[in-house]
Design a protein around this motif. Structure first.
Motif: not given
Length: 248
Positions: A29-44, A88-95
């Motif tokens: 659904g959101s490849p950018r969201g997957v990358v964001s979760s991997a790079l910022h695991p404390w935020r997701a 939630m921003d689907y691509d950044s994971g930000r609420r």
């Protein structure tokens, strides 16, 4: 219908799309969201990370949009300026709490639709060129956003969490209750965070009788009337118990 009353046309039995979602689109659904979760695991959150992996839903929230249009002109915000709608921003994971300072500007219609866009079930909603999904993947109620606002009292209506459980016999029911316990643990932490600032928190959610009425699928419209009738009884009892506890 009274003269001047809004023309509300929403059928909860059909306009939600039914008890099961349409077949989602193929792929993540959101490849950018997957990358964001991997790079910022404390935020997701775990649910936020999972939602990015799920395929994009196809369900439409247009009936919800028309419902909001009936009571609030398109592009306008709610009458109360402090109305916050969380997604939630689907691509950044930000609420994002639409309506709060610094949030993207949008009308109430799109904000509500975004907050209802369950990943894998409904299509994400675009606001300001970005895709948004249900804020519940970050928090069941986003109660923690109220910490530090120096409010006297907060009443939390939380259908996804419970403090009293039934004993379902189906595999689906047991899995749902296990998920519910995990989400409840998160909410209890948020309640403690807000209560620690001096705000009185009243929490109301489904108990054992309500869960039996709900079953394993919260989206099943066939149980709607039974859930409502049960809640009218159990909620009144729970609120009376809360008042007695405060008085004691």
């Amino acid at each position: 219908m009274n003269a001047g009353a809004p023309d509300i046309r929403y059928d909860p039995d059909t306009d939600s799309g039914g008890a099961l979602p349409s077949l989602p689109r193929l792929g993540i659904g959101s490849p950018r969201g997957v990358v964001s979760s991997a790079l910022h695991p404390w935020r997701a959150t775990p649910m936020g990370a999972l939602s990015a992996i799920l395929p994009q839903g196809r369900g439409s929230l247009d009936p919800v949009g028309r419902l909001i249009d009936a009571v609030c002109p398109r592009g306008a915000w709610a009458a109360h300026p402090q109305t916050w709608i969380v997604a939630m921003d689907y691509d950044s994971g930000r609420r994002t709490a639409f309506g709060s300072d610094g949030a993207p500007h949008t009308g109430l219609r799109d904000a509500v639709m975004a907050s209802c866009a369950i990943p894998g079930w409904y299509a994400p909603v675009r606001v300001g060129g970005r895709r948004f999904v249900d804020g519940g993947v970050c928090s069941p109620t986003s109660l923690d956003l109220l910490a530090g606002l120096e409010l006297d009292e907060v009443v939390v209506l939380s259908p996804l969490t419970s403090l009293d459980y039934d004993r379902p016999t189906t595999v689906a029911g047991r899995l749902e209750r296990r998920f519910r316990r995990l989400v409840t643990r998160q909410l209890i932490g948020e309640v403690k965070k807000v209560a620690a600032t001096g705000t009185r928190v009243t929490l109301l959610g489904p108990g054992a009788q309500d869960l039996t009425a709900i079953g394993a699928n919260l989206m099943d419209p066939r149980r709607r009337r039974r859930v409502l009738e049960t809640s009218l009884r159990t909620s009144a009892t729970a609120l009376r118990a809360a008042r007695l506890a405060d008085a004691g």
